[in-house]
Enzyme design. Structure first.
Site, PDB file in Angstrom:
ATOM      1  N   HIS A 293       0.923  -1.228  -0.112  1.00 40.00           N
ATOM      2  CA  HIS A 293       0.087  -0.156   0.036  1.00 40.00           C
ATOM      3  C   HIS A 293       0.798   1.201   0.034  1.00 40.00           C
ATOM      4  O   HIS A 293       1.946   1.234   0.392  1.00 40.00           O
ATOM      5  CB  HIS A 293      -0.914   0.123   1.152  1.00 40.00           C
ATOM      6  CG  HIS A 293      -1.948  -1.034   1.060  1.00 40.00           C
ATOM      7  ND1 HIS A 293      -3.043  -1.095   1.899  1.00 40.00           N
ATOM      8  CD2 HIS A 293      -1.985  -1.945   0.377  1.00 40.00           C
ATOM      9  CE1 HIS A 293      -3.841  -2.130   1.470  1.00 40.00           C
ATOM     10  NE2 HIS A 293      -3.362  -2.731   0.508  1.00 40.00           N
ATOM     11  N   GLU A 295       0.704   3.866   2.056  1.00 41.03           N
ATOM     12  CA  GLU A 295       1.352   4.092   3.298  1.00 41.03           C
ATOM     13  C   GLU A 295       2.641   3.266   3.604  1.00 41.03           C
ATOM     14  O   GLU A 295       3.508   3.771   4.246  1.00 41.03           O
ATOM     15  CB  GLU A 295       0.144   4.068   4.330  1.00 41.03           C
ATOM     16  CG  GLU A 295      -0.961   4.963   3.895  1.00 41.03           C
ATOM     17  CD  GLU A 295      -2.203   4.109   3.244  1.00 41.03           C
ATOM     18  OE1 GLU A 295      -3.249   4.239   3.342  1.00 41.03           O
ATOM     19  OE2 GLU A 295      -1.616   3.410   2.280  1.00 41.03           O
ATOM     20  N   CYS A 320      -6.281   1.596   5.427  1.00 39.61           N
ATOM     21  CA  CYS A 320      -6.925   0.712   5.903  1.00 39.61           C
ATOM     22  C   CYS A 320      -6.437   0.024   7.217  1.00 39.61           C
ATOM     23  O   CYS A 320      -5.598   0.698   7.709  1.00 39.61           O
ATOM     24  CB  CYS A 320      -6.749  -0.807   5.039  1.00 39.61           C
ATOM     25  SG  CYS A 320      -4.921  -1.117   4.790  1.00 39.61           S
ATOM     26  N   CYS A 323      -2.608  -0.909   7.437  1.00 38.32           N
ATOM     27  CA  CYS A 323      -1.765   0.441   7.250  1.00 38.32           C
ATOM     28  C   CYS A 323      -1.924   1.095   8.508  1.00 38.32           C
ATOM     29  O   CYS A 323      -0.967   1.800   9.088  1.00 38.32           O
ATOM     30  CB  CYS A 323      -1.973   0.976   6.253  1.00 38.32           C
ATOM     31  SG  CYS A 323      -1.557   0.449   4.581  1.00 38.32           S
TER      32      CYS A 323
END
Length: 375
Positions: A293, A295, A320, A323
């Site tokens: 992801h 992040e 999410c 993360c």
């Protein structure tokens, strides 16, 4: 602020100019560039008072007359100009774009409107200045034909063919100057009554005019807007087949790292088949996804030591749950997101328990970014 308002053939720019000039709090003044406008080729009255000047002496005399608010004002068709604005005379006339630019730069806190720009090179020179603002105006075809019929009603040669020919000539000659306008107005067929007031209502709500009114730089974004735009830019590099997400980590208004989602280093990119889960179009099975992801990539790039204390993470999509726990562990103190995600509430609970401040940022609808306003 220095504004140029362009238009398509009979596009109706005089309505926008009148809206600008009718706002006393901005005190717009007209700067005349050259001795004619491109409308001269089409024998069209225009609200700016323009007089064709034939020699240097006449130019000098005209300039002095403007300074003294004297002299005859003549439209392109030879009739007496009927100027309906609050500033009936240009404040100054220029015959060289560099002189105009120097004058406006030395007075960048004042507000000016240029009556016309003739070439792309002139426009590109003006666009380098941070206080230059380009508005383009267009209107419906039926409205243009009505305007053309009204202007040429005494011309026995008027026809739809002549209108289309003139419109095309205008388009081919000047479209390259319109393509990169900061703001575009499209005036619809049924909006004649109170048109100037409608334009004023839309125009002066824009962030660029709010900045000018508050004596700030017209186009300088806030820190939130700036860093979120960096996150959006990072997202454009994403290779994930599911969605594009970007992230930016900052501390003390300094960028530490950026990241975007996609497969790990040395693996085939997601959009080339590197992640079977994403490429199969499955909505579930997140645990089988090979994509990192945005992040995660930003956190890995920056590292715990570089993040330090009081860092802020900007992400164009709410993190999410997976993360979220990594963001907390990395020591991020604030998370700013733009778009919502299905796990928002679960992420919010974790952030709250960890003492991480979370807030949603939305780019203002009044932010000018190649925007088109329909009236």
């Amino acid at each position: 602020m220095l504004i140029w308002c362009s238009e398509t053939f009979l596009g109706g720019r005089e309505n926008v100019v009148q809206a600008l000039l009718s706002a006393p709090e901005y005190d717009f003044k007209i700067l005349q560039y050259g001795c004619i406008t491109h409308r001269q080729n089409y024998k069209i009255n225009y609200s700016f008072p323009i007089k064709k000047l034939n020699n240097e002496n006449e130019k000098s005399n005209h300039s002095n007359a403007i300074d003294k608010n004297e002299g005859d004002l003549v439209n392109h068709n030879g009739s007496l100009a009927k100027h309906s604005f609050s500033s009936p005379f240009p404040s100054k006339t220029f015959f060289d774009v560099n002189e105009l630019l120097d004058y406006a730069t030395a007075r960048f806190k004042e507000n000016f409107i240029i009556d016309d720009i003739f070439t792309l090179s002139d426009l590109q020179l003006l666009q380098k200045r941070p206080f230059f603002f380009h508005i383009h105006v267009d209107t419906s075809l039926s409205k243009k034909i009505c305007n053309y019929d009204e202007i040429c009603k005494e011309d026995n040669n008027i026809s739809i063919f002549n209108f289309v020919k003139k419109s095309d000539e205008f388009l081919f000659k000047y479209q390259k100057l319109w393509d990169h306008a900061n703001l575009k107005f499209f005036i619809t067929e049924g909006s004649s009554t109170g048109l100037v007031d409608l334009i004023k209502d839309k125009l002066f709500k824009l962030e660029v005019f709010t900045n000018v009114k508050n004596k700030n730089s017209p186009f300088r974004p806030s820190w939130d807007s700036y860093f979120m735009k960096l996150a959006n830019l990072a997202a454009s590099r994403s290779n994930c087949m599911k969605r594009r997400v970007g992230c930016c980590i900052v501390r003390d208004c300094r960028v530490i790292a950026t990241g975007y989602n996609g497969t790990p280093r040395n693996l085939t990119n997601c959009h080339d088949g590197g992640c079977p889960r994403c490429n199969n179009g499955e909505s579930g099975g997140l645990h089988t996804c090979l994509c990192l992801h945005a992040e995660e990539n930003a956190l890995l790039e920056s590292g715990r030591d570089r993040i330090g204390e009081n860092a802020t993470l900007y992400c164009d999509t709410c993190p999410c749950l997976t993360c979220t726990v990594k963001i907390v562990q990395a020591g991020i103190k604030e998370v700013v997101f733009s778009q919502s995600y299905s796990m928002d509430q679960e992420s919010f609970k974790v952030f709250k328990r960890a003492g991480v401040l979370v807030r949603q940022f939305s780019h203002s609808e009044n932010d000018v970014n190649r925007k088109t306003i329909y009236i």
